[in-house]
Design a protein around this motif. Structure first.
Motif, PDB file in Angstrom:
ATOM      1  N   VAL A  24       0.884  -1.165   0.000  1.00  0.00           N
ATOM      2  CA  VAL A  24       0.000   0.000   0.000  1.00  0.00           C
ATOM      3  C   VAL A  24       0.920   1.213   0.000  1.00  0.00           C
ATOM      4  CG1 VAL A  24      -1.697   1.350   1.282  1.00  0.00           C
ATOM      5  CG2 VAL A  24      -1.942  -1.127   1.156  1.00  0.00           C
ATOM      6  N   ASP A  25       0.797   2.031  -1.039  1.00  0.00           N
ATOM      7  CA  ASP A  25       1.741   3.121  -1.287  1.00  0.00           C
ATOM      8  C   ASP A  25       3.147   2.541  -1.325  1.00  0.00           C
ATOM      9  OD1 ASP A  25      -0.361   4.943  -1.456  1.00  0.00           O
ATOM     10  OD2 ASP A  25      -0.386   5.171   0.721  1.00  0.00           O
ATOM     11  N   ASP A  26       3.986   2.848  -0.328  1.00  0.00           N
ATOM     12  CA  ASP A  26       5.340   2.316  -0.389  1.00  0.00           C
ATOM     13  C   ASP A  26       5.627   1.294   0.704  1.00  0.00           C
ATOM     14  OD1 ASP A  26       6.290   3.535  -2.726  1.00  0.00           O
ATOM     15  OD2 ASP A  26       6.556   5.432  -1.654  1.00  0.00           O
ATOM     16  N   ALA A  27       4.583   0.772   1.304  1.00  0.00           N
ATOM     17  CA  ALA A  27       4.771  -0.190   2.402  1.00  0.00           C
ATOM     18  C   ALA A  27       4.287  -1.590   2.004  1.00  0.00           C
ATOM     19  CB  ALA A  27       4.017   0.300   3.629  1.00  0.00           C
ATOM     20  N   PRO A  28       5.209  -2.575   2.025  1.00  0.00           N
ATOM     21  CA  PRO A  28       4.780  -3.953   1.755  1.00  0.00           C
ATOM     22  C   PRO A  28       3.727  -4.384   2.773  1.00  0.00           C
ATOM     23  CG  PRO A  28       7.175  -3.796   1.868  1.00  0.00           C
ATOM     24  CD  PRO A  28       6.641  -2.483   2.338  1.00  0.00           C
ATOM     25  N   ILE A  29       2.801  -5.223   2.347  1.00  0.00           N
ATOM     26  CA  ILE A  29       1.737  -5.666   3.241  1.00  0.00           C
ATOM     27  C   ILE A  29       2.232  -6.836   4.088  1.00  0.00           C
ATOM     28  CG2 ILE A  29      -0.555  -6.749   3.328  1.00  0.00           C
ATOM     29  CD1 ILE A  29      -1.242  -4.943   0.870  1.00  0.00           C
ATOM     30  N   GLY A  30       2.392  -6.577   5.386  1.00  0.00           N
ATOM     31  CA  GLY A  30       2.830  -7.610   6.331  1.00  0.00           C
ATOM     32  C   GLY A  30       4.082  -8.319   5.840  1.00  0.00           C
ATOM     33  N   ASP A  31       4.059  -9.630   5.925  1.00  0.00           N
ATOM     34  CA  ASP A  31       5.234 -10.424   5.594  1.00  0.00           C
ATOM     35  C   ASP A  31       5.185 -10.921   4.141  1.00  0.00           C
ATOM     36  OD1 ASP A  31       7.672 -11.449   6.207  1.00  0.00           O
ATOM     37  OD2 ASP A  31       6.904 -13.271   7.171  1.00  0.00           O
ATOM     38  N   VAL A  32       4.691 -10.071   3.261  1.00  0.00           N
ATOM     39  CA  VAL A  32       4.467 -10.496   1.865  1.00  0.00           C
ATOM     40  C   VAL A  32       5.755 -10.994   1.194  1.00  0.00           C
ATOM     41  CG1 VAL A  32       4.615  -8.104   1.039  1.00  0.00           C
ATOM     42  CG2 VAL A  32       3.468  -9.827  -0.367  1.00  0.00           C
ATOM     43  N   LYS A  33       6.888 -10.413   1.621  1.00  0.00           N
ATOM     44  CA  LYS A  33       8.173 -10.835   1.062  1.00  0.00           C
ATOM     45  C   LYS A  33       8.378 -12.344   1.264  1.00  0.00           C
ATOM     46  CE  LYS A  33      12.958  -9.383   1.648  1.00  0.00           C
ATOM     47  NZ  LYS A  33      13.807  -8.353   2.279  1.00  0.00           N
ATOM     48  N   ASN A  34       8.090 -12.802   2.464  1.00  0.00           N
ATOM     49  CA  ASN A  34       8.248 -14.235   2.745  1.00  0.00           C
ATOM     50  C   ASN A  34       7.150 -15.079   2.113  1.00  0.00           C
ATOM     51  OD1 ASN A  34      10.694 -14.708   4.113  1.00  0.00           O
ATOM     52  ND2 ASN A  34       9.864 -13.599   5.887  1.00  0.00           N
ATOM     53  N   THR A  35       5.956 -14.512   2.009  1.00  0.00           N
ATOM     54  CA  THR A  35       4.861 -15.219   1.334  1.00  0.00           C
ATOM     55  C   THR A  35       5.251 -15.517  -0.112  1.00  0.00           C
ATOM     56  OG1 THR A  35       3.219 -14.174   2.740  1.00  0.00           O
ATOM     57  CG2 THR A  35       2.425 -15.056   0.638  1.00  0.00           C
ATOM     58  N   LEU A  36       5.838 -14.512  -0.763  1.00  0.00           N
ATOM     59  CA  LEU A  36       6.244 -14.696  -2.163  1.00  0.00           C
ATOM     60  C   LEU A  36       7.366 -15.728  -2.264  1.00  0.00           C
ATOM     61  CD1 LEU A  36       6.157 -10.934  -3.223  1.00  0.00           C
ATOM     62  CD2 LEU A  36       4.467 -12.695  -3.783  1.00  0.00           C
ATOM     63  N   ARG A  37       8.293 -15.676  -1.320  1.00  0.00           N
ATOM     64  CA  ARG A  37       9.376 -16.673  -1.274  1.00  0.00           C
ATOM     65  C   ARG A  37       8.814 -18.080  -1.151  1.00  0.00           C
ATOM     66  NH1 ARG A  37      13.089 -14.009   2.890  1.00  0.00           N
ATOM     67  NH2 ARG A  37      14.275 -12.593   1.570  1.00  0.00           N
ATOM     68  N   TYR A  38       7.829 -18.189  -0.271  1.00  0.00           N
ATOM     69  CA  TYR A  38       7.165 -19.464  -0.010  1.00  0.00           C
ATOM     70  C   TYR A  38       6.535 -20.006  -1.300  1.00  0.00           C
ATOM     71  CZ  TYR A  38       4.067 -22.722   2.555  1.00  0.00           C
ATOM     72  OH  TYR A  38       3.418 -23.827   3.027  1.00  0.00           O
ATOM     73  N   LEU A  39       5.864 -19.120  -2.024  1.00  0.00           N
ATOM     74  CA  LEU A  39       5.219 -19.527  -3.283  1.00  0.00           C
ATOM     75  C   LEU A  39       6.265 -19.957  -4.314  1.00  0.00           C
ATOM     76  CD1 LEU A  39       2.493 -16.726  -3.640  1.00  0.00           C
ATOM     77  CD2 LEU A  39       2.111 -19.112  -2.994  1.00  0.00           C
ATOM     78  N   ARG A  40       7.311 -19.132  -4.473  1.00  0.00           N
ATOM     79  CA  ARG A  40       8.356 -19.456  -5.459  1.00  0.00           C
ATOM     80  C   ARG A  40       9.016 -20.791  -5.128  1.00  0.00           C
ATOM     81  NH1 ARG A  40      10.285 -14.106  -4.077  1.00  0.00           N
ATOM     82  NH2 ARG A  40       9.241 -12.573  -5.398  1.00  0.00           N
ATOM     83  N   ALA A  41       9.261 -21.020  -3.841  1.00  0.00           N
ATOM     84  CA  ALA A  41       9.932 -22.262  -3.414  1.00  0.00           C
ATOM     85  C   ALA A  41       9.089 -23.487  -3.742  1.00  0.00           C
ATOM     86  CB  ALA A  41      10.218 -22.201  -1.915  1.00  0.00           C
ATOM     87  N   ARG A  42       7.779 -23.285  -3.917  1.00  0.00           N
ATOM     88  CA  ARG A  42       6.890 -24.397  -4.281  1.00  0.00           C
ATOM     89  C   ARG A  42       6.576 -24.430  -5.765  1.00  0.00           C
ATOM     90  NH1 ARG A  42       7.210 -23.324   0.398  1.00  0.00           N
ATOM     91  NH2 ARG A  42       6.970 -24.861   2.059  1.00  0.00           N
ATOM     92  N   GLY A  43       7.435 -23.754  -6.543  1.00  0.00           N
ATOM     93  CA  GLY A  43       7.323 -23.829  -8.002  1.00  0.00           C
ATOM     94  C   GLY A  43       6.228 -22.965  -8.598  1.00  0.00           C
ATOM     95  N   LYS A  44       5.703 -22.044  -7.789  1.00  0.00           N
ATOM     96  CA  LYS A  44       4.662 -21.154  -8.305  1.00  0.00           C
ATOM     97  C   LYS A  44       5.312 -19.953  -8.984  1.00  0.00           C
ATOM     98  CE  LYS A  44       1.568 -23.627  -6.018  1.00  0.00           C
ATOM     99  NZ  LYS A  44       0.740 -24.636  -6.718  1.00  0.00           N
ATOM    100  N   LYS A  45       4.659 -19.463 -10.035  1.00  0.00           N
ATOM    101  CA  LYS A  45       5.167 -18.305 -10.761  1.00  0.00           C
ATOM    102  C   LYS A  45       4.424 -17.052 -10.304  1.00  0.00           C
ATOM    103  CE  LYS A  45       7.754 -17.282 -14.501  1.00  0.00           C
ATOM    104  NZ  LYS A  45       9.188 -17.663 -14.488  1.00  0.00           N
ATOM    105  N   ILE A  46       5.184 -16.019  -9.972  1.00  0.00           N
ATOM    106  CA  ILE A  46       4.583 -14.737  -9.579  1.00  0.00           C
ATOM    107  C   ILE A  46       4.490 -13.855 -10.823  1.00  0.00           C
ATOM    108  CG2 ILE A  46       4.810 -12.684  -8.108  1.00  0.00           C
ATOM    109  CD1 ILE A  46       4.498 -15.354  -6.554  1.00  0.00           C
TER     110      ILE A  46
END
Ligand SMILES: [Mg+2]
Length: 264
Positions: A24-46
């Protein structure tokens, strides 16, 4: 209705809206950085999806990188890229009169589309933040010849730090007032063309895509129109009360994108 865990497991491509969904604006939402890592590690494409056709994907890459939300295997996909792909496929070898920024012109050149304001075969309207009267004059002169007319996305306004400012949809209204013409194809959300170009780009089936966004009438309607999975997140513009009242019904509703990981 299928369980969200079923849909998440089936999904290969997570189509993410940006503002209100990952930041939101310039602030990542919560721990989204790790959520995305989690998805990538499971072969998901962002796949970051935006209707804005005025900027190159590099501008988004820079912003996402600065927020720690970008990895080199991620894809940034703008309505401008989708429009270029659509034109390249459906108007092969045709010359385009483009109302758009230098960044959009570059996008068209990249896929081999020839731009020609004097003798075009079709007219394409983007969000031209470098608009001049001369560009507008040429575009309408060409439109009056009855050429095919395509637009990148329908947004009437674009949010900015000073509030709302006119976007491609507002240009369309001005052009309609002058020429009486409206685009025969609008590529971006909530229309299906950007979804079609994504299905082709990844050569995937529709149940391998999940659209995640904070807006019902653009993000969610787009996903529904394209027959993708749809997840509304309540971290942006839409509240649960608004979602309850709306006739646009996402498959799933999460407090924010980070709740995805609870549902694997
Ligand atoms: Mg949003």
């Amino acid at each position: 209705m299928k369980e969200i865990s079923y849909a998440i497991n089936k999904t290969k491509y997570f189509l993410l809206d940006m503002d209100g969904t990952v930041y939101v604006d310039d602030a990542p939402i919560g721990d989204v950085k790790n959520t995305l890592r989690y998805l990538r590690a499971r072969g998901k494409k962002i796949v970051y999806l935006t209707n804005n056709s005025s900027r190159s994907k590099l501008r988004y890459e820079e912003k996402l990188k600065a927020l720690g939300l970008y990895s080199t295997e991620d894809v940034i996909y703008t309505s401008g890229m989708a429009t270029a792909a659509f034109v390249a496929e459906n108007y092969r070898g045709k010359k385009v009169c483009l109302l758009g920024t230098d960044a959009l012109a570059e996008e068209f050149s990249t896929v081999g589309i020839v731009l020609d304001d004097d003798n075009p075969d079709l007219c394409v309207l983007g969000y031209d933040t470098q608009l001049t009267y001369e560009k507008l004059r040429r575009f309408t002169v060409n439109l009056r010849k009855g050429l095919p007319y395509i637009a990148s996305h329908p947004d009437v306004n674009c949010p900015s730090k000073d509030g709302l400012i006119p976007d491609a949809g507002a240009f369309m209204e001005m052009i309609f007032a002058s020429t009486g013409r409206r685009p025969q194809t609008i590529v971006g959300k909530p229309y299906t063309t950007m979804g079609e170009t994504l299905v082709k780009k990844f050569n995937a089936s529709r149940d391998e895509f999940m659209m995640i966004g904070d807006r019902l009438n653009t993000d969610i309607q787009f996903g529904l129109n394209c027959k993708f999975w749809t997840t509304l997140v309540l971290s942006g513009e839409t509240t649960m009360a608004m979602a309850d009242k709306s006739t646009t019904k996402p498959d799933f509703i999460l407090e924010d994108i980070n709740r995805l990981v609870d549902n694997f």
